[in-house]
Design a protein around this motif. Sequence first.
Motif, mmCIF file in Angstrom:
data_model
loop_
_atom_site.group_PDB
_atom_site.id
_atom_site.type_symbol
_atom_site.label_atom_id
_atom_site.label_comp_id
_atom_site.label_asym_id
_atom_site.label_seq_id
_atom_site.Cartn_x
_atom_site.Cartn_y
_atom_site.Cartn_z
ATOM 1 N N LEU A 104 28.257 66.374 48.501
ATOM 2 C CA LEU A 104 28.151 67.674 48.481
ATOM 3 C C LEU A 104 27.690 68.401 49.763
ATOM 4 C CD1 LEU A 104 27.341 68.852 44.855
ATOM 5 C CD2 LEU A 104 29.565 68.826 46.042
ATOM 6 N N PHE A 105 26.553 67.944 50.434
ATOM 7 C CA PHE A 105 25.699 68.439 51.725
ATOM 8 C C PHE A 105 26.821 68.011 52.697
ATOM 9 C CE2 PHE A 105 23.788 66.963 55.497
ATOM 10 C CZ PHE A 105 22.914 68.094 55.599
ATOM 11 N N TRP A 106 27.482 66.918 52.795
ATOM 12 C CA TRP A 106 28.539 66.916 53.958
ATOM 13 C C TRP A 106 29.568 67.479 54.073
ATOM 14 C CZ3 TRP A 106 26.482 65.093 58.353
ATOM 15 C CH2 TRP A 106 25.269 64.252 58.271
ATOM 16 N N PHE A 107 30.116 67.888 52.562
ATOM 17 C CA PHE A 107 31.255 68.631 52.543
ATOM 18 C C PHE A 107 31.103 70.049 52.817
ATOM 19 C CE2 PHE A 107 34.206 71.003 49.908
ATOM 20 C CZ PHE A 107 35.490 70.318 50.343
ATOM 21 N N MET A 108 30.165 70.537 52.541
ATOM 22 C CA MET A 108 29.732 72.036 52.549
ATOM 23 C C MET A 108 29.131 71.999 54.108
ATOM 24 S SD MET A 108 30.232 73.562 49.910
ATOM 25 C CE MET A 108 29.627 75.175 50.396
ATOM 26 N N LEU A 109 28.651 71.176 54.712
ATOM 27 C CA LEU A 109 28.183 71.403 56.091
ATOM 28 C C LEU A 109 29.419 71.135 56.948
ATOM 29 C CD1 LEU A 109 25.995 71.384 58.139
ATOM 30 C CD2 LEU A 109 26.170 68.803 58.345
ATOM 31 N N SER A 122 31.179 50.375 62.431
ATOM 32 C CA SER A 122 31.757 49.156 61.582
ATOM 33 C C SER A 122 30.584 48.825 60.625
ATOM 34 C CB SER A 122 32.027 48.213 62.453
ATOM 35 O OG SER A 122 31.045 47.422 63.249
ATOM 36 N N HIS A 123 29.393 49.160 60.916
ATOM 37 C CA HIS A 123 28.237 48.279 59.986
ATOM 38 C C HIS A 123 27.497 49.602 59.354
ATOM 39 C CE1 HIS A 123 29.020 44.383 61.638
ATOM 40 N NE2 HIS A 123 28.734 44.931 62.958
ATOM 41 N N LEU A 124 28.230 50.869 59.509
ATOM 42 C CA LEU A 124 27.549 52.105 58.815
ATOM 43 C C LEU A 124 28.495 52.767 57.807
ATOM 44 C CD1 LEU A 124 26.171 53.256 62.216
ATOM 45 C CD2 LEU A 124 24.763 52.218 60.433
ATOM 46 N N PRO A 125 28.724 52.130 56.667
ATOM 47 C CA PRO A 125 29.897 52.567 56.082
ATOM 48 C C PRO A 125 29.382 54.202 55.358
ATOM 49 C CG PRO A 125 28.776 51.010 54.765
ATOM 50 C CD PRO A 125 28.225 50.878 56.210
ATOM 51 N N SER A 126 28.090 54.241 55.084
ATOM 52 C CA SER A 126 27.775 55.525 54.731
ATOM 53 C C SER A 126 28.066 56.759 55.796
ATOM 54 C CB SER A 126 26.594 55.680 54.269
ATOM 55 O OG SER A 126 25.634 55.195 55.405
ATOM 56 N N THR A 127 27.874 56.147 56.895
ATOM 57 C CA THR A 127 28.178 57.146 58.163
ATOM 58 C C THR A 127 29.494 57.663 58.150
ATOM 59 O OG1 THR A 127 26.167 56.488 59.256
ATOM 60 C CG2 THR A 127 27.811 57.561 60.712
ATOM 61 N N VAL A 128 30.326 56.639 57.914
ATOM 62 C CA VAL A 128 31.846 56.809 57.986
ATOM 63 C C VAL A 128 32.031 57.687 56.703
ATOM 64 C CG1 VAL A 128 34.033 55.758 57.786
ATOM 65 C CG2 VAL A 128 32.282 54.762 59.105
ATOM 66 N N ALA A 129 31.610 57.489 55.542
ATOM 67 C CA ALA A 129 31.982 58.285 54.405
ATOM 68 C C ALA A 129 31.457 59.783 54.722
ATOM 69 C CB ALA A 129 31.248 57.668 53.403
ATOM 70 N N ALA A 130 30.402 60.074 55.422
ATOM 71 C CA ALA A 130 29.882 61.296 55.604
ATOM 72 C C ALA A 130 30.794 61.994 56.560
ATOM 73 C CB ALA A 130 28.422 61.133 56.291
ATOM 74 N N ILE A 131 31.336 61.399 57.566
ATOM 75 C CA ILE A 131 32.305 61.775 58.610
ATOM 76 C C ILE A 131 33.587 62.293 57.689
ATOM 77 C CG2 ILE A 131 33.757 61.340 60.549
ATOM 78 C CD1 ILE A 131 31.487 59.512 61.650
ATOM 79 N N MET A 132 34.109 61.360 56.898
ATOM 80 C CA MET A 132 35.365 61.679 56.331
ATOM 81 C C MET A 132 35.021 62.947 55.301
ATOM 82 S SD MET A 132 36.705 58.046 54.852
ATOM 83 C CE MET A 132 37.918 57.088 55.711
ATOM 84 N N VAL A 133 33.916 63.192 54.520
ATOM 85 C CA VAL A 133 33.803 64.303 53.580
ATOM 86 C C VAL A 133 33.445 65.301 54.426
ATOM 87 C CG1 VAL A 133 32.325 65.280 51.888
ATOM 88 C CG2 VAL A 133 32.825 62.688 51.899
ATOM 89 N N PHE A 134 32.771 65.369 55.513
ATOM 90 C CA PHE A 134 32.543 66.475 56.418
ATOM 91 C C PHE A 134 33.604 67.055 57.042
ATOM 92 C CE2 PHE A 134 32.052 68.090 60.858
ATOM 93 C CZ PHE A 134 31.111 68.939 60.965
ATOM 94 N N ALA A 135 34.615 66.202 57.405
ATOM 95 C CA ALA A 135 35.940 66.518 57.930
ATOM 96 C C ALA A 135 36.781 67.253 56.736
ATOM 97 C CB ALA A 135 36.867 65.244 58.590
ATOM 98 N N ALA A 136 36.738 66.738 55.751
ATOM 99 C CA ALA A 136 37.317 67.405 54.414
ATOM 100 C C ALA A 136 37.112 68.765 54.292
ATOM 101 C CB ALA A 136 37.077 66.539 53.149
ATOM 102 N N GLY A 137 35.678 68.982 54.280
ATOM 103 C CA GLY A 137 35.141 70.268 54.163
ATOM 104 C C GLY A 137 35.565 71.286 55.265
ATOM 105 N N GLY A 138 35.632 70.799 56.399
ATOM 106 C CA GLY A 138 36.181 71.427 57.524
ATOM 107 C C GLY A 138 37.451 71.973 57.440
#
Length: 236
Positions: free
Chosen positions: A72-77, A180-196
């Motif tokens: 929710l944080f990354w999506f709203m951000l 490549s070794h940071l799956p949570s960062t990739v996920a954050a980028i995806m959700v961030f892009a989705a919110g935007g």
Amino acid sequence: MAVVEILVLTLLAGMSMPLGAVIARIERIRPRWLEHEFRHSVIALGGGALLSAVALVLVPDGIEQLDVKAALFWFMLGGVVFMLIDVLLNLFKTTASQLVAMLADFVPESIALGASLALGGSNALLLALLIGLQNLPEGFNAFRELRHSSKLSPWRIITLFAAMALLGPLAGLAGYLWLSHLPSTVAAIMVFAAGGILYSVFQDIAPQVKLARHWGPPMGAVLGFALGIAGHMLTS
């Protein structure tokens, strides 16, 4: 081999921007009401494709690696950042709001595509198809905006869009090599892009779609989402 795949997928997705500009450059449809409805339908097609990217790839893949609070944080951000970009563009009265919005979608999605391949994700091809599908009408719309609000010649605008397509491979490689070794960062980028993207759809795209006593443009949005569904099913 993965590097080549990233370069090819992101470049092809990015080249939809100048292709959309070329279509806008040569677009001549008669009678005039049909030409007007066609333009709105193209915008709606991009909106449908953007929604399908959010619903079928970015959010489902992103929330797999995040807890509820982080998602929710990354999506709203993402929504807030895109809103601030919109506010700044309006404040400075820029003539390239559609261009900035197009790049704001394209770059993080390309990063997510490259990182997804690095993590062994199976949705990279689908994401590339959706990026290309949404870049086509965004390139169409951005060309028309720049053509009417700047002194740039049509072919100079198209050349500019082609050069910007190179940002896709650069962003994709950055995602592949550094995340490549940071799956949570990739996920954050995806959700961030989705919110935007969701903010952009309802702020910029949906209001431009409606035409009084015309019903074709909303079906463009349905078609865009339908193409996303087809891509999802064919690549799964």
